[in-house]
Design an enzyme around this catalytic site. Sequence first.
Site, PDB file in Angstrom:
ATOM      1  N   ARG A 286       0.820  -1.218   0.000  1.00 47.56           N
ATOM      2  CA  ARG A 286       0.000   0.000   0.000  1.00 47.56           C
ATOM      3  C   ARG A 286       0.852   1.266   0.000  1.00 47.56           C
ATOM      4  O   ARG A 286       0.339   2.352  -0.213  1.00 47.56           O
ATOM      5  CB  ARG A 286      -0.904   0.013   1.251  1.00 47.56           C
ATOM      6  CG  ARG A 286      -1.987  -1.037   1.220  1.00 47.56           C
ATOM      7  CD  ARG A 286      -2.508  -1.314   2.620  1.00 47.56           C
ATOM      8  NE  ARG A 286      -3.080  -0.122   3.229  1.00 47.56           N
ATOM      9  CZ  ARG A 286      -4.336   0.235   3.134  1.00 47.56           C
ATOM     10  NH1 ARG A 286      -5.176  -0.498   2.442  1.00 47.56           N
ATOM     11  NH2 ARG A 286      -4.777   1.319   3.727  1.00 47.56           N
TER      12      ARG A 286
ATOM     13  N   LYS B 207      -4.193   7.302 -21.709  1.00 46.28           N
ATOM     14  CA  LYS B 207      -4.411   6.039 -20.986  1.00 46.28           C
ATOM     15  C   LYS B 207      -4.377   4.874 -21.957  1.00 46.28           C
ATOM     16  O   LYS B 207      -3.777   3.838 -21.684  1.00 46.28           O
ATOM     17  CB  LYS B 207      -5.768   6.033 -20.260  1.00 46.28           C
ATOM     18  CG  LYS B 207      -5.851   6.795 -18.980  1.00 46.28           C
ATOM     19  CD  LYS B 207      -5.149   6.182 -17.784  1.00 46.28           C
ATOM     20  CE  LYS B 207      -3.736   6.645 -17.662  1.00 46.28           C
ATOM     21  NZ  LYS B 207      -3.445   7.899 -17.085  1.00 46.28           N
TER      22      LYS B 207
ATOM     23  N   LYS C   5       6.646   4.776 -12.465  1.00 48.31           N
ATOM     24  CA  LYS C   5       5.652   5.509 -11.674  1.00 48.31           C
ATOM     25  C   LYS C   5       6.149   6.905 -11.332  1.00 48.31           C
ATOM     26  O   LYS C   5       5.384   7.848 -11.230  1.00 48.31           O
ATOM     27  CB  LYS C   5       5.355   4.728 -10.387  1.00 48.31           C
ATOM     28  CG  LYS C   5       4.226   5.289  -9.561  1.00 48.31           C
ATOM     29  CD  LYS C   5       2.886   5.085 -10.246  1.00 48.31           C
ATOM     30  CE  LYS C   5       1.765   5.869  -9.622  1.00 48.31           C
ATOM     31  NZ  LYS C   5       0.640   6.065 -10.542  1.00 48.31           N
TER      32      LYS C   5
HETATM   33  O1  M6R Z   1       4.193  12.164 -10.600  1.00 49.63           O
HETATM   34  P1  M6R Z   1       3.729  13.103 -11.673  1.00 49.63           P
HETATM   35  O2  M6R Z   1       2.281  13.441 -11.580  1.00 49.63           O
HETATM   36  O3  M6R Z   1       4.588  14.309 -11.785  1.00 49.63           O
HETATM   37  O4  M6R Z   1       3.935  12.273 -13.020  1.00 49.63           O
HETATM   38  C1  M6R Z   1       3.733  12.860 -14.252  1.00 49.63           C
HETATM   39  C2  M6R Z   1       3.734  11.835 -15.341  1.00 49.63           C
HETATM   40  O5  M6R Z   1       4.953  11.143 -15.368  1.00 49.63           O
HETATM   41  C3  M6R Z   1       2.595  10.833 -15.187  1.00 49.63           C
HETATM   42  O6  M6R Z   1       1.359  11.475 -15.144  1.00 49.63           O
HETATM   43  C4  M6R Z   1       2.615   9.836 -16.342  1.00 49.63           C
HETATM   44  O7  M6R Z   1       2.227  10.456 -17.519  1.00 49.63           O
HETATM   45  C5  M6R Z   1       1.727   8.643 -16.022  1.00 49.63           C
HETATM   46  N1  M6R Z   1       2.261   7.503 -16.681  1.00 49.63           N
HETATM   47  C6  M6R Z   1       0.313   8.829 -16.421  1.00 49.63           C
HETATM   48  O8  M6R Z   1      -0.457   7.692 -16.351  1.00 49.63           O
END
Ligand code: M6R
Length: 607
Positions: free
Chosen positions: A27, A484, A602
């Site tokens: 988690r 997505k 992530k």
């Molecule tokens: O942690 P953050 O919100 O800064 O990350 C930004 C992007 O790396 C993140 O939103 C990425 O595009 C994800 N894979 C979206 O699903």
Amino acid sequence: MCGIVGYIGKQDTVPILVDGLKRLEYRGYDSAGIAVLNGEISVIRRLGKLKELESALLESTPAGFVGIGHTRWATHGKPSEENAHPHTDCTGGFAVVHNGIIENYSSLREELQAKGHTFDSETDTETIAHLVEENYKGDLLDAVKATIKQLKGSFAMAIISKHEPDRIIAARKDSPLVLGIGDGENFIASDIPAILGSTREVIFLNNDELVEVTGDGVNIFTFNDVAVDRDSFTVHWDFEAAEKRGYEDFMLKEIHEQPVAVKETIRSRFQKGKVVLETSSNLTDDMVKAISKIFIVACGTSYHAGLVGKNVIENWARIPVEVDVASEFRYRNPIINESTLVVAISQSGETADTLASLRGAKADGAKVFAISNVVGSSITREADGTVYTHAGPEIGVAATKTLVSQMAAIYVLSLYLAQVRGTLAQNEINNIIAELNELPEKMNELLKDINGIKSCAMEFSDCKSFLFLGRGIGVPVAMEGALKLKEISYIHAEGYAAGEMKHGPIALLERSVPVVVVATEGHTYEKVISNIQEVKARDAQVVAVATEGDKEIKNHADYVFYVPRTSELLSAIPAVVPLQLLAYYIAKIRGCNVDQPRNLAKSVTVE
Ligand code: M6R
């Protein structure tokens, strides 16, 4: 997300607590601790991973048959040993672990301090320990009952007392808690996986219930003091399924957690018609009134939240907003001065480009504000203030619940700006607040019927390319739908402003290219319908996201996903949900790993 485990029985409690906490590691957490009853209460806590706690326990392991443990994921107060749970009162007579947010903790803390209580942490949770101390008149159950009456917010909590070593008291309001039933021993946990190593007999505690747990049994009561008789049931899930609460993947679980993520993010930010930003936001009224320009910087999905922000802030607070992808912003020499506000949106709070943009903007004299899901992350530490989202940790790499909570935080921030600058009348603010408060339940309704999305996914899972269109607030929704789909199914997809289609993307249209159109109610609805006609004239199939009750849309679209009615600017939250699900089911049909898509991380901490 924080995790709770508790044990009472005839076995040595420490290995059981540590095993339970290990089973909650998935988690996400930043610190961990246990409290064990052995005449006194021994508390051992450590910042960082469980191995830190285990090393501390190797040096000195408290022996005892009753204990509570916790993995903390910071919401109030940075990740640190002092802020880790369990928390104790002034006398060391009571220890508490808690998940959730105590909304009125600062006023309670002030009252308790005025009575002479001293606090060792910055947390909302410590207030509970001191309240129990204050309310204790010889019966722990009564003390907890009295304490609950004083708390506002959400909680799952477990409390032990050296004065009553033969019971644990636990309570639940809007945050899950389960009881594990053993033979001469019983367990408490925030999640089933924590106790699966010891028992498969489980009782769910319902909202507004508390429980007395002894080695011999459990006695459940409602907050209104009515005794509850509830049978246990046998859990047949394996450990992995239990981690996902029965969902096939973390992503699907997290999509279904979105109503809670929105609810938690807006919780306590509206008080008597006023928008309240927490003290960590550090944005004074004078600063707000002086803002002449806002830049929103972010990457990926967070950038789409930023685009929603532009629409909302410009409409409600009438401040000009530019939205930039952070990798461009940091190198493009934007015009910034002391009256510029830069809002950096990042769920992880660690994205390298967003962090660099923030640093650059600060160096140029801008005030920098963060929206983040991770307390104490780099971006929040360097920003002048932060509005935290409360989505809990997101394990699926593709952002879902963090996005809707970012949007919710943006609505809160925009309303705050409008309130301070007087650009919305009080009745308009009240109406928006009422609508925001209704959103979580509407999202729950939406998530109950997703069969249409599954069949649509079957129809289109072999397609090589998709186009996503929208207008206004529908543009970022369309862009997110495309992102997505790309991320988790590896199908090429583009998100576009519908009015721009005829300037290029229309050349792509043919039967094999489905077009997903965000066609929710709004002032450009008729224009969107015209765009759909243009698509149909090129023989492409149309999937529309439309507002419940829209009868006309069926005449134009091949598939319709209905979402509950809400006002135009708020519709981004419900409208994005079917697009996440469409991407999810297409990816599943194609056999993709939705939780860990190829090549993605992530947290992107490199440029
Ligand atoms: O942690 P953050 O919100 O800064 O990350 C930004 C992007 O790396 C993140 O939103 C990425 O595009 C994800 N894979 C979206 O699903």
